[in-house]
Design a protein around this motif. Structure first.
Motif, short mmCIF file in Angstrom:
data_model
loop_
_atom_site.label_atom_id
_atom_site.label_comp_id
_atom_site.label_asym_id
_atom_site.label_seq_id
_atom_site.Cartn_x
_atom_site.Cartn_y
_atom_site.Cartn_z
N TYR A 114 -17.83 -2.13 -14.73
CA TYR A 114 -16.76 -1.44 -14.01
C TYR A 114 -17.41 -0.79 -12.78
N ASN A 115 -16.92 -1.13 -11.58
CA ASN A 115 -17.67 -0.86 -10.37
C ASN A 115 -16.89 0.00 -9.38
N VAL A 116 -17.61 0.96 -8.77
CA VAL A 116 -17.01 1.83 -7.76
C VAL A 116 -17.87 1.84 -6.51
N TYR A 117 -17.24 1.59 -5.35
CA TYR A 117 -17.91 1.74 -4.06
C TYR A 117 -17.42 3.05 -3.45
N ASN A 118 -18.36 3.92 -3.07
CA ASN A 118 -18.00 5.21 -2.47
C ASN A 118 -17.82 5.03 -0.97
N GLY A 119 -16.56 5.00 -0.54
CA GLY A 119 -16.26 4.87 0.87
C GLY A 119 -15.84 6.18 1.51
N ALA A 120 -16.06 7.30 0.79
CA ALA A 120 -15.67 8.61 1.31
C ALA A 120 -16.81 9.19 2.14
N ILE A 121 -16.69 9.16 3.45
CA ILE A 121 -17.75 9.61 4.35
C ILE A 121 -17.96 11.12 4.22
N ALA A 122 -19.25 11.51 4.17
CA ALA A 122 -19.65 12.93 4.16
C ALA A 122 -19.02 13.70 3.02
N THR A 123 -18.83 13.05 1.89
CA THR A 123 -18.27 13.72 0.72
C THR A 123 -19.22 13.58 -0.45
N THR A 124 -19.58 14.72 -1.04
CA THR A 124 -20.44 14.69 -2.23
C THR A 124 -19.56 14.47 -3.45
N MET A 125 -19.71 13.32 -4.08
CA MET A 125 -18.86 12.98 -5.22
C MET A 125 -19.71 12.43 -6.35
N ALA A 126 -19.19 12.57 -7.54
CA ALA A 126 -19.73 11.84 -8.68
C ALA A 126 -18.61 10.97 -9.22
N PHE A 127 -18.99 9.83 -9.79
CA PHE A 127 -18.02 8.90 -10.33
C PHE A 127 -18.37 8.62 -11.78
N GLY A 128 -17.36 8.27 -12.55
CA GLY A 128 -17.62 8.03 -13.97
C GLY A 128 -16.61 7.12 -14.61
N LEU A 129 -16.84 6.90 -15.89
CA LEU A 129 -15.98 6.06 -16.71
C LEU A 129 -15.37 6.93 -17.80
N ALA A 130 -14.06 6.82 -17.96
CA ALA A 130 -13.34 7.56 -18.99
C ALA A 130 -12.62 6.56 -19.89
N GLN A 131 -12.26 7.01 -21.09
CA GLN A 131 -11.54 6.13 -22.01
C GLN A 131 -10.46 6.93 -22.73
N SER A 132 -9.33 6.29 -22.92
CA SER A 132 -8.23 6.93 -23.64
C SER A 132 -8.36 6.68 -25.13
N ALA A 133 -7.79 7.58 -25.92
CA ALA A 133 -7.82 7.47 -27.38
C ALA A 133 -6.70 8.32 -27.95
N ALA A 142 -10.58 11.04 -21.63
CA ALA A 142 -11.72 11.91 -21.37
C ALA A 142 -12.93 11.13 -20.87
N PRO A 143 -13.77 11.78 -20.06
CA PRO A 143 -14.96 11.13 -19.51
C PRO A 143 -15.98 10.78 -20.57
N GLN A 144 -16.73 9.70 -20.29
CA GLN A 144 -17.84 9.30 -21.15
C GLN A 144 -19.18 9.35 -20.43
N VAL A 145 -19.16 9.31 -19.11
CA VAL A 145 -20.38 9.33 -18.31
C VAL A 145 -20.00 9.65 -16.87
N ALA A 146 -20.95 10.21 -16.12
CA ALA A 146 -20.74 10.44 -14.69
C ALA A 146 -22.08 10.38 -13.97
N LEU A 147 -22.03 9.91 -12.72
CA LEU A 147 -23.23 9.78 -11.90
C LEU A 147 -22.92 10.17 -10.45
N PRO A 148 -23.82 10.89 -9.79
CA PRO A 148 -23.64 11.15 -8.36
C PRO A 148 -23.87 9.87 -7.55
N VAL A 149 -23.01 9.63 -6.58
CA VAL A 149 -23.10 8.41 -5.77
C VAL A 149 -22.93 8.79 -4.30
#
Length: 211
Positions: A114-133, A142-149
């Motif tokens: 599952y892939n995310v490209y960060n196209g937000a210029i000059a924005t400090t963001m982290a992206f992650g994968l969440a799953q419903s249950a 709820a989130p399962q992981v997050a990484l700064p990108v």
């Protein structure tokens, strides 16, 4: 296809858990890589689900019900991740989702990540994968992981089908942990065996597989 984890805890076990204010905590060890699909595992350890148990507990989920999200929550121990933006429906494996102007847009592709490209210029963001249950008939996402990108980078997430179950003092879904307990029980539901039965040992305060 729905998977189910059934967790049984007797009254003595419940008394011990409630007396110290702990929860049943579930984690999934998602692989996350920035700019590479084959680098070593990275990413925060996150409590996917944390709940105060009953005698009989059911955690039901679809292994394809993943969402991508963006967050500005600092990825530090103890913080609860707030999903500031997310895909409006379950993300498609192999697609690349661009995050820009506060939202996600997807382009079809192939593969299992599952892939995310960060196209937000000059924005400090982290992206992650969440799953419903569904936890005891209450729906959660709820989130399962997050990484700064960084801007102009792509992050790839590879979900795990293994769920780790343990007790912790964590009180909220999406809490960043210091790691997964060495006493955690790892279970892996499959298409051949979609339901897993788990018990609780009052003497060792650990979970075990039934059957």
């Amino acid at each position: 296809m729905s998977y189910c984890i059934n967790i049984a805890i007797d009254s003595e076990g419940l008394k011990k858990i409630y007396s110290v204010g702990q929860t049943v905590t579930l984690c999934k060890g998602v692989m996350g890589h920035v700019q590479s699909k084959v680098a070593g595992q990275t990413g925060s350890t996150v409590a996917w689900i944390a709940f105060s148990p009953l005698q009989s507990n059911d955690v039901v989920y679809d292994e394809l019900s993943y969402y991508l999200f963006a967050t500005t929550t600092p990825l530090q121990f103890g913080n609860v991740i707030s999903m500031s933006s997310q895909t409006p429906s379950p993300a498609q494996a192999g697609w690349t989702y661009t995050f820009d102007q506060g939202h996600f847009s997807g382009v079809p592709g192939s593969g299992t990540t599952y892939n995310v490209y960060n196209g937000a210029i000059a924005t400090t963001m982290a992206f992650g994968l969440a799953q419903s249950a569904s936890v005891n008939n209450v729906s959660v996402l709820a989130p399962q992981v997050a990484l700064p990108v960084l801007y102009n980078q792509t992050v790839f997430f590879q979900p795990s089908t293994t769920v780790s179950i343990f007790l912790s003092s964590c009180q909220a879904n999406g809490t960043i942990l210091g790691g997964i307990s060495s006493l955690a029980l790892a279970v892996t539901p499959t298409r051949e065996k979609p339901a897993v039965n788990v018990g609780f040992n009052d003497a060792t305060n650990t979970f075990y597989l039934i059957g």
